[in-house]
Write a protein that holds these residues in place. Structure first.
Motif, PDB file in Angstrom:
ATOM      1  N   LEU A 280      -3.473 -11.630   2.118  1.00 40.51           N
ATOM      2  CA  LEU A 280      -4.533 -10.331   2.199  1.00 40.51           C
ATOM      3  C   LEU A 280      -4.007  -9.119   1.376  1.00 40.51           C
ATOM      4  CD1 LEU A 280      -6.794 -10.402   4.015  1.00 40.51           C
ATOM      5  CD2 LEU A 280      -5.384  -9.183   5.881  1.00 40.51           C
ATOM      6  N   LEU A 281      -2.733  -8.858   1.224  1.00 40.74           N
ATOM      7  CA  LEU A 281      -2.275  -7.704   0.308  1.00 40.74           C
ATOM      8  C   LEU A 281      -2.526  -8.244  -1.088  1.00 40.74           C
ATOM      9  CD1 LEU A 281       1.280  -6.778   2.069  1.00 40.74           C
ATOM     10  CD2 LEU A 281      -1.014  -5.721   2.299  1.00 40.74           C
ATOM     11  N   SER A 282      -2.406  -9.308  -1.429  1.00 40.95           N
ATOM     12  CA  SER A 282      -2.564  -9.874  -2.990  1.00 40.95           C
ATOM     13  C   SER A 282      -4.353  -9.755  -3.277  1.00 40.95           C
ATOM     14  CB  SER A 282      -2.135 -11.166  -3.055  1.00 40.95           C
ATOM     15  OG  SER A 282      -2.929 -11.955  -2.508  1.00 40.95           O
ATOM     16  N   LEU A 283      -4.984  -9.732  -2.179  1.00 38.78           N
ATOM     17  CA  LEU A 283      -6.397  -9.641  -2.458  1.00 38.78           C
ATOM     18  C   LEU A 283      -6.767  -8.057  -2.439  1.00 38.78           C
ATOM     19  CD1 LEU A 283      -8.586 -11.709  -0.015  1.00 38.78           C
ATOM     20  CD2 LEU A 283      -8.216 -11.819  -2.384  1.00 38.78           C
ATOM     21  N   GLY A 284      -5.760  -7.103  -2.399  1.00 36.52           N
ATOM     22  CA  GLY A 284      -6.193  -5.929  -2.605  1.00 36.52           C
ATOM     23  C   GLY A 284      -5.948  -5.088  -1.204  1.00 36.52           C
ATOM     24  N   ALA A 285      -5.608  -5.637   0.023  1.00 38.68           N
ATOM     25  CA  ALA A 285      -5.758  -4.918   1.203  1.00 38.68           C
ATOM     26  C   ALA A 285      -4.430  -3.581   1.267  1.00 38.68           C
ATOM     27  CB  ALA A 285      -5.661  -5.777   2.362  1.00 38.68           C
ATOM     28  N   ILE A 286      -4.557  -2.634   1.914  1.00 37.87           N
ATOM     29  CA  ILE A 286      -3.533  -1.945   2.045  1.00 37.87           C
ATOM     30  C   ILE A 286      -2.912  -2.094   3.431  1.00 37.87           C
ATOM     31  CG2 ILE A 286      -3.070   0.680   2.284  1.00 37.87           C
ATOM     32  CD1 ILE A 286      -4.165  -0.088  -0.575  1.00 37.87           C
ATOM     33  N   ARG A 287      -1.420  -2.369   3.273  1.00 41.58           N
ATOM     34  CA  ARG A 287      -0.641  -2.840   4.328  1.00 41.58           C
ATOM     35  C   ARG A 287      -0.817  -1.735   5.813  1.00 41.58           C
ATOM     36  NH1 ARG A 287       2.462  -4.101   7.651  1.00 41.58           N
ATOM     37  NH2 ARG A 287       4.588  -4.921   7.498  1.00 41.58           N
ATOM     38  N   ASN A 288      -0.840  -0.507   5.619  1.00 42.66           N
ATOM     39  CA  ASN A 288      -0.737   0.213   6.771  1.00 42.66           C
ATOM     40  C   ASN A 288      -2.169   0.369   7.441  1.00 42.66           C
ATOM     41  OD1 ASN A 288      -1.884   2.354   5.038  1.00 42.66           O
ATOM     42  ND2 ASN A 288      -0.301   3.491   5.072  1.00 42.66           N
ATOM     43  N   ARG A 289      -3.170  -0.149   7.029  1.00 37.80           N
ATOM     44  CA  ARG A 289      -4.428  -0.093   7.599  1.00 37.80           C
ATOM     45  C   ARG A 289      -4.715  -1.473   8.183  1.00 37.80           C
ATOM     46  NH1 ARG A 289      -7.562   1.995   2.595  1.00 37.80           N
ATOM     47  NH2 ARG A 289      -7.617  -0.146   1.940  1.00 37.80           N
ATOM     48  N   ILE A 290      -4.142  -2.359   8.072  1.00 33.62           N
ATOM     49  CA  ILE A 290      -4.292  -3.700   8.689  1.00 33.62           C
ATOM     50  C   ILE A 290      -4.078  -3.924  10.003  1.00 33.62           C
ATOM     51  CG2 ILE A 290      -3.354  -6.227   8.507  1.00 33.62           C
ATOM     52  CD1 ILE A 290      -3.081  -5.920   5.422  1.00 33.62           C
ATOM     53  N   VAL A 291      -4.994  -4.531  10.705  1.00 38.88           N
ATOM     54  CA  VAL A 291      -5.121  -4.565  12.201  1.00 38.88           C
ATOM     55  C   VAL A 291      -5.448  -6.004  12.503  1.00 38.88           C
ATOM     56  CG1 VAL A 291      -5.761  -2.088  12.712  1.00 38.88           C
ATOM     57  CG2 VAL A 291      -7.470  -4.033  12.232  1.00 38.88           C
TER      58      VAL A 291
ATOM     59  N   SER B 275       4.744 -15.706  20.668  1.00 39.59           N
ATOM     60  CA  SER B 275       5.313 -15.790  19.455  1.00 39.59           C
ATOM     61  C   SER B 275       4.408 -14.921  18.443  1.00 39.59           C
ATOM     62  CB  SER B 275       5.363 -16.966  18.875  1.00 39.59           C
ATOM     63  OG  SER B 275       6.639 -17.677  19.334  1.00 39.59           O
ATOM     64  N   CYS B 276       3.013 -15.181  18.462  1.00 43.19           N
ATOM     65  CA  CYS B 276       2.134 -14.420  17.699  1.00 43.19           C
ATOM     66  C   CYS B 276       2.415 -12.868  17.685  1.00 43.19           C
ATOM     67  CB  CYS B 276       0.750 -14.858  17.733  1.00 43.19           C
ATOM     68  SG  CYS B 276       0.397 -16.081  17.157  1.00 43.19           S
ATOM     69  N   LYS B 277       2.549 -12.376  18.909  1.00 49.54           N
ATOM     70  CA  LYS B 277       2.904 -10.880  19.459  1.00 49.54           C
ATOM     71  C   LYS B 277       4.055 -10.475  18.670  1.00 49.54           C
ATOM     72  CE  LYS B 277      -0.173 -10.559  23.312  1.00 49.54           C
ATOM     73  NZ  LYS B 277      -0.289 -10.426  24.815  1.00 49.54           N
ATOM     74  N   ARG B 278       5.025 -11.367  18.791  1.00 50.17           N
ATOM     75  CA  ARG B 278       6.520 -10.764  18.441  1.00 50.17           C
ATOM     76  C   ARG B 278       6.369 -10.971  16.928  1.00 50.17           C
ATOM     77  NH1 ARG B 278       9.477 -15.254  20.000  1.00 50.17           N
ATOM     78  NH2 ARG B 278       9.028 -14.697  22.040  1.00 50.17           N
ATOM     79  N   ALA B 279       5.764 -11.519  16.170  1.00 49.49           N
ATOM     80  CA  ALA B 279       5.516 -11.805  14.652  1.00 49.49           C
ATOM     81  C   ALA B 279       4.773 -10.454  14.294  1.00 49.49           C
ATOM     82  CB  ALA B 279       4.981 -12.981  14.028  1.00 49.49           C
ATOM     83  N   LEU B 280       3.836 -10.201  15.125  1.00 49.83           N
ATOM     84  CA  LEU B 280       3.084  -8.873  14.805  1.00 49.83           C
ATOM     85  C   LEU B 280       3.803  -7.664  14.910  1.00 49.83           C
ATOM     86  CD1 LEU B 280      -0.433  -9.735  16.229  1.00 49.83           C
ATOM     87  CD2 LEU B 280       0.082  -9.614  14.025  1.00 49.83           C
TER      88      LEU B 280
ATOM     89  N   ASN C  21       4.881  -4.718  12.309  1.00 42.80           N
ATOM     90  CA  ASN C  21       4.474  -3.444  12.477  1.00 42.80           C
ATOM     91  C   ASN C  21       2.997  -3.405  12.397  1.00 42.80           C
ATOM     92  OD1 ASN C  21       4.959  -1.083  13.662  1.00 42.80           O
ATOM     93  ND2 ASN C  21       6.636  -0.760  11.948  1.00 42.80           N
ATOM     94  N   ILE C  22       2.067  -4.574  12.864  1.00 41.26           N
ATOM     95  CA  ILE C  22       0.588  -4.667  12.853  1.00 41.26           C
ATOM     96  C   ILE C  22       0.282  -4.397  14.232  1.00 41.26           C
ATOM     97  CG2 ILE C  22      -1.300  -6.028  12.156  1.00 41.26           C
ATOM     98  CD1 ILE C  22       0.674  -7.576  10.341  1.00 41.26           C
ATOM     99  N   PRO C  23      -0.783  -3.511  14.277  1.00 37.19           N
ATOM    100  CA  PRO C  23      -1.409  -3.176  15.776  1.00 37.19           C
ATOM    101  C   PRO C  23      -2.382  -4.296  16.034  1.00 37.19           C
ATOM    102  CG  PRO C  23      -2.406  -1.578  14.293  1.00 37.19           C
ATOM    103  CD  PRO C  23      -1.269  -2.268  13.372  1.00 37.19           C
ATOM    104  N   LEU C  24      -1.980  -4.842  17.622  1.00 41.33           N
ATOM    105  CA  LEU C  24      -3.031  -5.609  17.770  1.00 41.33           C
ATOM    106  C   LEU C  24      -4.148  -5.046  18.517  1.00 41.33           C
ATOM    107  CD1 LEU C  24      -3.655  -8.950  18.520  1.00 41.33           C
ATOM    108  CD2 LEU C  24      -2.283  -8.461  20.813  1.00 41.33           C
ATOM    109  N   LEU C  25      -5.465  -5.164  18.029  1.00 39.11           N
ATOM    110  CA  LEU C  25      -6.372  -4.180  18.701  1.00 39.11           C
ATOM    111  C   LEU C  25      -6.919  -5.006  19.973  1.00 39.11           C
ATOM    112  CD1 LEU C  25      -8.534  -2.934  15.699  1.00 39.11           C
ATOM    113  CD2 LEU C  25      -6.608  -1.802  16.823  1.00 39.11           C
TER     114      LEU C  25
END
Lengths: 165, 208
Positions: free
Chosen positions: A80-91, A119-124, A128-132
């Motif tokens: 996603l980052l390589s497509l141009g997404a900004i790290r701290n906006r990702i949810v 495991s998915c929650k731990r990886a998030l 530091n990605i918020p789970l909405l």
């Protein structure tokens, strides 16, 4: 669900990313978890169909990193980052992790759904990605799709119809 | 994934015979339950990608009834007995005499009957296999689910999932009369079970 946009299909133990005019879909999630990452400003989305909780149990020669929660999520993020997404906006949002069959006793393999979710929650958390939002657990299968123009996650099941997260 | 390095065709044929014996006995049991002849197709033994396995029953989203048993003992694996919704209804009306199988969902009673039918058939599949191989194979308590095929069958792929992205499936279809009841048995032995199955049948299985 959304048919007018072009659909990117994600298979079992697979992941993919798309931009604003894409819908990313995976079908028939049982104990597997469908996890989505999304950058709302750039309207970039990604989805992983996670089958097993940890790559530590892998005995395969060439590791399929899309299969395991601990390897799929970092890979999805970097795609996603390589497509141009900004790290701290990702949810993140996720669905699946059901326990399709109820067995008395219930060994670890049968509890695979809840373990995938954990495991998915731990990886998030590690990333530091918020789970909405999530729609996990239960005992039924799900088909999910994320509309990359809105970031909405649609969840379809036989019993409960369509739900929107 | 390369499962067998040597004599691949021969080994696949042996597994075909394994499916033939198991499903043959199950078909006999079903024939007795229905008091009607049952036709059985030659088993298919294939190494398939995870996605392709759900395609075998019409796709990952196809609605199916499935009785699932985890096989334990010397040669563990996963056994599914799969029916399309219409076939499940016909089977119930024939075997259990439940004629009012209408409406969208089956009742508790109907589900329970279906689970028991699946249990009987899967039991005869396994016990004939255990006799044939002299391996101990016993089923866990069966569980029935009606849901998307992909969601159900993924349970049979977890053991293979640790090794690669495909699984070896022994698939047998049987039919009754004017194809009113068509069902499928899927046996997915755990990867570790193959050397044991071959050894028990006197098939050389080197350190592959």
């Amino acid at each position: 669900m959304n048919e007018e946009q072009s659909v990117i299909k994600v298979g079992m133990a697979d992941l993919n990313v798309g931009s604003h005019d894409h819908v990313i879909r995976t079908t028939g999630l049982g104990s597997c978890v469908g996890l989505t990452l999304y950058d709302p400003a750039k309207k970039l989305g990604g989805m992983a169909h996670v089958m097993l909780p940890s790559s530590e149990i892998a005995r395969e020669g060439k590791l399929n990193i899309a299969k395991f929660a601990d390897t799929a999520i970092p890979e999805l993020l970097s795609r996603l980052l390589s497509l141009g997404a900004i790290r701290n906006r990702i949810v993140a949002k996720m669905a699946g992790g059901a326990q399709m069959f109820a067995f008395a006793g219930g060994n670890d393999t049968m509890r695979i759904g809840p373990r995938n979710v954990e495991s998915c929650k731990r990886a998030l958390e590690d990333l530091n990605i918020p789970l909405l939002a999530e729609d996990t657990g239960g005992s039924y299968g799900r088909t999910i799709e994320i509309a990359c123009n809105t970031g909405l996650l649609y969840i379809r099941s036989v019993q409960k119809g369509i739900k929107e997260l | 994934m390369e499962l067998f390095k040597n004599q691949k065709d021969f080994k696949m044929d042996v597994l075909k015979e394994v499916g033939n014996i198991g499903a043959g006995n199950a078909a006999t049991a079903l024939s007795q339950l229905l008091n009607k002849p049952i036709d059985m197709a030659v088993p298919k033994v294939q190494l398939l990608g995870f996605e392709e396995i759900a395609e075998k029953v019409g796709g990952a989203e196809e609605l199916v009834y499935a009785v699932f048993l985890r096989v334990e003992g010397d040669a563990p694996g996963n056994l599914f007995f799969i029916l399309a919704p219409d076939a499940a209804r016909s089977l119930l009306s024939r075997v259990a005499g439940i004629s009012e199988v209408s409406g969208e969902e089956l009742s508790e009673m109907e589900l329970s009957a279906l689970n028991e039918i699946g249990n009987i058939l899967a039991g005869s599949y396994l016990s004939s296999l255990a006799d044939f191989t002299s391996l101990s194979m016993y089923p866990t308590v069966p569980a029935l689910a009606m849901d998307m095929a992909g969601a159900i069958l993924s349970y049979g792929l977890l053991q293979f999932g640790q090794m690669g992205d495909d699984a070896l499936l022994i698939d047998t279809t049987f039919l009754e009369g004017q194809n009113e009841i068509e069902g499928q048995f899927f046996l997915i032995p755990d990867p570790e079970s193959f050397p044991k199955i071959f050894k028990s049948l006197g098939v050389p299985f080197e350190d592959e």
